[in-house]
Motif scaffolding. Structure first.
Motif, PDB file in Angstrom:
ATOM      1  N   GLY A 110     -15.232 -10.239  -4.271  1.00 17.93           N
ATOM      2  CA  GLY A 110     -16.398 -10.223  -5.165  1.00 17.93           C
ATOM      3  C   GLY A 110     -16.936  -8.780  -5.063  1.00 17.93           C
ATOM      4  N   PRO A 111     -18.175  -8.600  -5.528  1.00 16.27           N
ATOM      5  CA  PRO A 111     -18.744  -7.277  -5.879  1.00 16.27           C
ATOM      6  C   PRO A 111     -19.606  -6.883  -4.653  1.00 16.27           C
ATOM      7  N   ALA A 112     -19.938  -7.998  -3.826  1.00 15.67           N
ATOM      8  CA  ALA A 112     -20.853  -7.529  -2.709  1.00 15.67           C
ATOM      9  C   ALA A 112     -20.199  -7.272  -1.606  1.00 15.67           C
ATOM     10  N   CYS A 113     -19.092  -7.539  -1.416  1.00  9.68           N
ATOM     11  CA  CYS A 113     -18.347  -7.229  -0.073  1.00  9.68           C
ATOM     12  C   CYS A 113     -17.980  -5.965   0.125  1.00  9.68           C
ATOM     13  N   PRO A 114     -18.190  -5.104   1.103  1.00 10.19           N
ATOM     14  CA  PRO A 114     -17.785  -3.593   1.391  1.00 10.19           C
ATOM     15  C   PRO A 114     -16.208  -3.755   1.479  1.00 10.19           C
ATOM     16  N   ILE A 115     -15.627  -2.575   0.705  1.00 12.29           N
ATOM     17  CA  ILE A 115     -14.243  -2.454   0.791  1.00 12.29           C
ATOM     18  C   ILE A 115     -14.248  -0.951   1.084  1.00 12.29           C
ATOM     19  N   GLY A 116     -13.663  -0.551   2.234  1.00 16.77           N
ATOM     20  CA  GLY A 116     -13.272   0.846   2.697  1.00 16.77           C
ATOM     21  C   GLY A 116     -11.974   1.107   2.543  1.00 16.77           C
ATOM     22  N   ILE A 117     -11.460   2.279   2.615  1.00 18.39           N
ATOM     23  CA  ILE A 117     -10.238   2.704   2.731  1.00 18.39           C
ATOM     24  C   ILE A 117     -10.084   4.022   3.634  1.00 18.39           C
ATOM     25  N   LYS A 118      -8.804   4.160   4.161  1.00 16.26           N
ATOM     26  CA  LYS A 118      -8.704   5.217   5.231  1.00 16.26           C
ATOM     27  C   LYS A 118      -7.538   5.998   4.546  1.00 16.26           C
ATOM     28  N   ILE A 119      -7.805   7.307   4.323  1.00 13.97           N
ATOM     29  CA  ILE A 119      -6.475   8.016   3.913  1.00 13.97           C
ATOM     30  C   ILE A 119      -6.344   9.481   4.781  1.00 13.97           C
ATOM     31  N   ASN A 120      -5.290   9.846   4.381  1.00 11.38           N
ATOM     32  CA  ASN A 120      -4.792  11.144   5.267  1.00 11.38           C
ATOM     33  C   ASN A 120      -5.366  12.391   4.318  1.00 11.38           C
ATOM     34  N   ALA A 121      -5.877  13.408   4.981  1.00 11.42           N
ATOM     35  CA  ALA A 121      -6.017  14.681   4.302  1.00 11.42           C
ATOM     36  C   ALA A 121      -4.897  15.534   4.488  1.00 11.42           C
ATOM     37  N   THR A 122      -3.799  15.337   5.471  1.00 10.13           N
ATOM     38  CA  THR A 122      -2.652  15.785   5.502  1.00 10.13           C
ATOM     39  C   THR A 122      -1.774  14.925   6.520  1.00 10.13           C
ATOM     40  N   ASP A 123      -0.500  14.843   6.251  1.00  4.63           N
ATOM     41  CA  ASP A 123       0.557  14.130   7.127  1.00  4.63           C
ATOM     42  C   ASP A 123       0.716  15.078   8.390  1.00  4.63           C
ATOM     43  N   ARG A 124       0.289  16.350   8.228  1.00  2.00           N
ATOM     44  CA  ARG A 124       0.438  17.412   9.462  1.00  2.00           C
ATOM     45  C   ARG A 124       2.274  17.407   9.621  1.00  2.00           C
ATOM     46  N   LEU A 125       2.909  17.323   8.529  1.00  3.96           N
ATOM     47  CA  LEU A 125       4.432  17.373   8.489  1.00  3.96           C
ATOM     48  C   LEU A 125       4.770  18.072   7.312  1.00  3.96           C
ATOM     49  N   ASP A 126       5.808  19.119   7.534  1.00  2.00           N
ATOM     50  CA  ASP A 126       6.458  19.874   6.375  1.00  2.00           C
ATOM     51  C   ASP A 126       6.902  18.880   5.309  1.00  2.00           C
ATOM     52  N   GLY A 127       6.512  19.220   4.052  1.00  2.00           N
ATOM     53  CA  GLY A 127       7.177  18.285   3.000  1.00  2.00           C
ATOM     54  C   GLY A 127       6.258  16.987   3.031  1.00  2.00           C
ATOM     55  N   GLY A 128       5.399  16.765   3.703  1.00  2.00           N
ATOM     56  CA  GLY A 128       4.451  15.629   3.631  1.00  2.00           C
ATOM     57  C   GLY A 128       3.223  15.460   2.536  1.00  2.00           C
ATOM     58  N   LEU A 129       2.423  14.901   2.489  1.00  3.04           N
ATOM     59  CA  LEU A 129       1.233  14.940   1.485  1.00  3.04           C
ATOM     60  C   LEU A 129       0.670  16.259   1.872  1.00  3.04           C
ATOM     61  N   SER A 130       0.376  16.859   0.721  1.00  5.63           N
ATOM     62  CA  SER A 130      -0.331  18.043   0.725  1.00  5.63           C
ATOM     63  C   SER A 130      -1.721  17.813   0.478  1.00  5.63           C
ATOM     64  N   GLU A 131      -2.591  18.830   0.750  1.00  6.29           N
ATOM     65  CA  GLU A 131      -4.016  18.908   0.501  1.00  6.29           C
ATOM     66  C   GLU A 131      -4.258  18.660  -1.047  1.00  6.29           C
ATOM     67  N   ALA A 132      -3.459  19.360  -2.040  1.00  6.56           N
ATOM     68  CA  ALA A 132      -3.805  18.795  -3.443  1.00  6.56           C
ATOM     69  C   ALA A 132      -3.592  17.719  -3.774  1.00  6.56           C
ATOM     70  N   GLU A 133      -2.728  16.998  -3.220  1.00  7.41           N
ATOM     71  CA  GLU A 133      -2.126  15.694  -3.554  1.00  7.41           C
ATOM     72  C   GLU A 133      -3.357  14.767  -2.811  1.00  7.41           C
ATOM     73  N   ILE A 163      -8.887  -0.891   3.971  1.00  7.82           N
ATOM     74  CA  ILE A 163      -7.524  -0.543   3.544  1.00  7.82           C
ATOM     75  C   ILE A 163      -6.816   0.326   4.260  1.00  7.82           C
ATOM     76  N   HIS A 164      -5.997   0.158   5.078  1.00  9.15           N
ATOM     77  CA  HIS A 164      -5.237   1.443   6.007  1.00  9.15           C
ATOM     78  C   HIS A 164      -4.425   2.032   5.080  1.00  9.15           C
ATOM     79  N   ALA A 165      -4.519   3.340   4.436  1.00  7.93           N
ATOM     80  CA  ALA A 165      -3.695   4.031   3.799  1.00  7.93           C
ATOM     81  C   ALA A 165      -3.377   5.426   4.480  1.00  7.93           C
ATOM     82  N   ALA A 166      -3.339   5.509   5.933  1.00  6.44           N
ATOM     83  CA  ALA A 166      -3.293   6.584   6.702  1.00  6.44           C
ATOM     84  C   ALA A 166      -2.298   6.512   7.512  1.00  6.44           C
ATOM     85  N   HIS A 167      -2.057   7.791   8.673  1.00 10.14           N
ATOM     86  CA  HIS A 167      -1.594   7.771   9.869  1.00 10.14           C
ATOM     87  C   HIS A 167      -0.081   7.400   9.714  1.00 10.14           C
TER      88      HIS A 167
END
Length: 409
Positions: A222-245, A176-180
């Protein structure tokens, strides 16, 4: 590949064993080593959303080259919100036999091939769709409308449908693409999500739709199929996703059925700094990965700025992450994991570009990948202008096909 694409590096020593130890995922699936070909927008689809012979050959090459997992970037479930006209589209109109062939050939070397489930949102290519994000934006270089609540509520079922089709075609898993800066990343970011309904507000509210998507995808595969997710550590933009978030997101993912959390960062919004153009040495998001270790037991995949075998070995052996994602390294040396497994300490020699235009480096790597797919690798760092010209023609031609095939005007 010619030896000129490699530079010498000292032996990785004891880290070699850690790098080539299998990784067991929570669902029971196993990756044969710790080297992952992270998702890139290879843009090799045929313009109708289907894989081409060249794309199939590319993923076969990466699999035979030793990648434990390769991820096909930006696979869309809805052609109205694609990142590029070379994206794949896996929906009820797609020809499953063509995807099945990609699934089979892309796992020929014994590794996994996963599809990255995408939705570009505000970053939808306006040449082939209508950009819509969590909130309306009118910025230099980017204008988009806002998704309504019903459209957001429909996302879990849409992602689940694409995941089910991927499983039926024979792919080893999905990410699941939740980054960039794409749609789910936009929903997580306070800079781009200014909604006043249940999908906006504090991070706990902003991430609920992502949790629902994970749950719906799990129900579909189902339970046996791998599901991954890609997330941001930071948006690298002022006002974007913070490290704490971002750490809040990781902690929440620990209570889901996710099998692999990929940590990356940055956005593709116009004017945003490009993480991939950083000249600093080492993994960009290693410090965040160390912090994430404290809030989750899920396997972590670290991507960004990692170029050498010694870096990869140290990250895995040191417990920073369970696996390491490489992207552009695979565009330089598609058989790099196999070389490393056999004891070769080679490091790809990445090109350096003098004052490239915005998007120019991405164009070069896109065309380099296309060369590998065609069984060639002649492009050099001096060929940036040639690559940009070929890339522009490539994108224009595919956009015309896309609009016609999907009846988008």
């Amino acid at each position: 590949m010619p030896l000129s694409i490699y530079a010498a590096e000292p032996s990785a020593g004891p880290n070699h064993d850690a790098l080539f130890t299998p990784l067991q995922l929570p669902c029971g699936a196993r990756l044969k080593n710790r080297i992952v070909k992270s998702a890139m927008s290879d843009r090799l689809g045929d313009g109708t959303g289907h894989p081409t012979d060249a794309q199939i050959a590319l993923y076969r090459r990466w699999s035979v080259g030793g990648a434990a997992l390769s991820i096909v970037g930006e696979v869309q479930g809805d052609p109205r919100f694609a990142e590029a006209s070379g994206n794949l589209v896996l929906d009820d109109r797609a020809d499953p036999s063509r995807f099945a062939r990609l699934a089979k050939e892309g796992a020929a070397g014994g590794g996994h091939l996963w599809l990255q489930l995408g939705h570009a949102g505000a970053l939808t290519d306006p040449a082939i769709g209508t950009p819509k994000g969590p909130s309306a934006l009118d910025l230099p270089g980017l204008t988009c409308g806002a998704l309504d609540a019903e459209e957001i509520a429909a996302l879990p079922r849409a992602f689940a449908r694409t995941a089910r089709l991927a499983q039926e075609a024979g792919f080893g898993g999905v990410q699941i693409h939740a980054a960039h800066g794409f749609l789910l990343s936009q929903l997580l970011s306070p800079l781009f999500n200014r909604r006043g309904d249940e999908y906006g507000g504090p991070i706990g509210a902003r991430l609920q739709i992502v949790i629902r998507i994970i749950d719906e995808v799990r129900s579909a595969v189902g339970p046996a199929c791998p599901i991954g997710i890609k997330i941001n550590a930071t948006d690298r933009l002022d006002g974007g996703l913070s490290e704490a978030e971002a750490l809040h997101v990781v902690a929440a993912l620990d209570h889901t059925s996710i099998d692999l959390i990929e940590i990356s960062g940055g956005t593709y919004f116009p004017g945003a700094p490009a993480t991939s153009e950083d000249r600093g040495a080492g993994a960009y998001f290693a410090a965040f990965a160390r912090s994430a270790r404290g809030v989750t037991t899920k396997p972590l995949l670290l991507t960004g700025g990692i170029k050498t075998r010694s870096q990869v070995g140290e990250i895995v052996a040191g417990g920073v992450a369970d696996a390491v994602g490489l992207a552009r390294a695979f565009a330089i040396a598609p058989d790099l994991p196999e070389l490393w497994r056999c004891g070769d300490a080679a490091t790809p020699s990445f090109p350096r570009f003098a004052a490239p235009p915005e998007g120019g480096v991405t164009a070069w790597y896109t065309m380099r990948i296309a060369e590998i797919a065609d069984g060639r690798a002649a492009l050099t760092g001096e060929d940036l202008g040639q690559a940009i010209e070929a890339y522009t023609e490539h994108e224009t031609r595919k956009a015309d096909i896309w609009r016609s095939h999907f009846d988008l005007g």
